[in-house]
Design a protein around this motif. Sequence first.
Motif, PDB file in Angstrom:
ATOM      1  N   ASP A   1      25.033  18.845  -8.462  1.00  0.00           N
ATOM      2  CA  ASP A   1      24.375  18.269  -7.303  1.00  0.00           C
ATOM      3  C   ASP A   1      24.819  18.992  -6.032  1.00  0.00           C
ATOM      4  O   ASP A   1      24.000  19.318  -5.168  1.00  0.00           O
ATOM      5  CB  ASP A   1      24.671  16.772  -7.206  1.00  0.00           C
ATOM      6  N   LEU A   2      26.109  19.238  -5.924  1.00  0.00           N
ATOM      7  CA  LEU A   2      26.645  19.967  -4.781  1.00  0.00           C
ATOM      8  C   LEU A   2      26.030  21.364  -4.702  1.00  0.00           C
ATOM      9  O   LEU A   2      25.620  21.822  -3.630  1.00  0.00           O
ATOM     10  CB  LEU A   2      28.168  20.059  -4.891  1.00  0.00           C
TER      11      LEU A   2
ATOM     12  N   ARG B   1      23.107  22.327  -5.951  1.00  0.00           N
ATOM     13  CA  ARG B   1      21.688  22.218  -5.590  1.00  0.00           C
ATOM     14  C   ARG B   1      21.516  21.997  -4.084  1.00  0.00           C
ATOM     15  O   ARG B   1      20.649  22.591  -3.458  1.00  0.00           O
ATOM     16  CB  ARG B   1      21.017  21.097  -6.375  1.00  0.00           C
ATOM     17  N   ARG B   2      22.339  21.134  -3.514  1.00  0.00           N
ATOM     18  CA  ARG B   2      22.250  20.878  -2.073  1.00  0.00           C
ATOM     19  C   ARG B   2      22.619  22.123  -1.264  1.00  0.00           C
ATOM     20  O   ARG B   2      21.966  22.456  -0.283  1.00  0.00           O
ATOM     21  CB  ARG B   2      23.132  19.692  -1.679  1.00  0.00           C
ATOM     22  N   ALA B   3      23.650  22.816  -1.695  1.00  0.00           N
ATOM     23  CA  ALA B   3      24.053  24.038  -0.997  1.00  0.00           C
ATOM     24  C   ALA B   3      22.960  25.099  -1.102  1.00  0.00           C
ATOM     25  O   ALA B   3      22.657  25.797  -0.114  1.00  0.00           O
ATOM     26  CB  ALA B   3      25.365  24.565  -1.566  1.00  0.00           C
TER      27      ALA B   3
ATOM     28  N   ALA C   1      19.722  24.549  -1.517  1.00  0.00           N
ATOM     29  CA  ALA C   1      18.597  24.114  -0.679  1.00  0.00           C
ATOM     30  C   ALA C   1      18.892  24.404   0.790  1.00  0.00           C
ATOM     31  O   ALA C   1      18.010  24.870   1.528  1.00  0.00           O
ATOM     32  CB  ALA C   1      18.325  22.626  -0.885  1.00  0.00           C
ATOM     33  N   ASN C   2      20.116  24.149   1.222  1.00  0.00           N
ATOM     34  CA  ASN C   2      20.485  24.452   2.608  1.00  0.00           C
ATOM     35  C   ASN C   2      20.401  25.949   2.891  1.00  0.00           C
ATOM     36  O   ASN C   2      19.947  26.364   3.959  1.00  0.00           O
ATOM     37  CB  ASN C   2      21.891  23.936   2.921  1.00  0.00           C
TER      38      ASN C   2
END
Length: 74
Positions: free
Chosen positions: A19-20, A22-24, A26-27
């Motif tokens: 999850d971390l 994926r968020r990184a 996306a950012n």
Amino acid sequence: MSRYPDEQLTPRMLAQKLDLFRRADANAQNTRSEISKTRTRLHELENLLVTLESEVVEAAEFADAYLRRRGSMD
């Protein structure tokens, strides 16, 4: 040897790390997109500046020719 002890190597920890990630990711993609948009806008502004500079030169040349021919702005 892993930097993570066995008690941390759990499916839950894997899910949190994914999850971390994926968020990184996306950012990072959003940042790249914003950089691209900014670059495009910069090029647009540079083109406008070139056009304006050209128009200023043309107006100055016209004013010079007019004043030389007429002697004044009256």
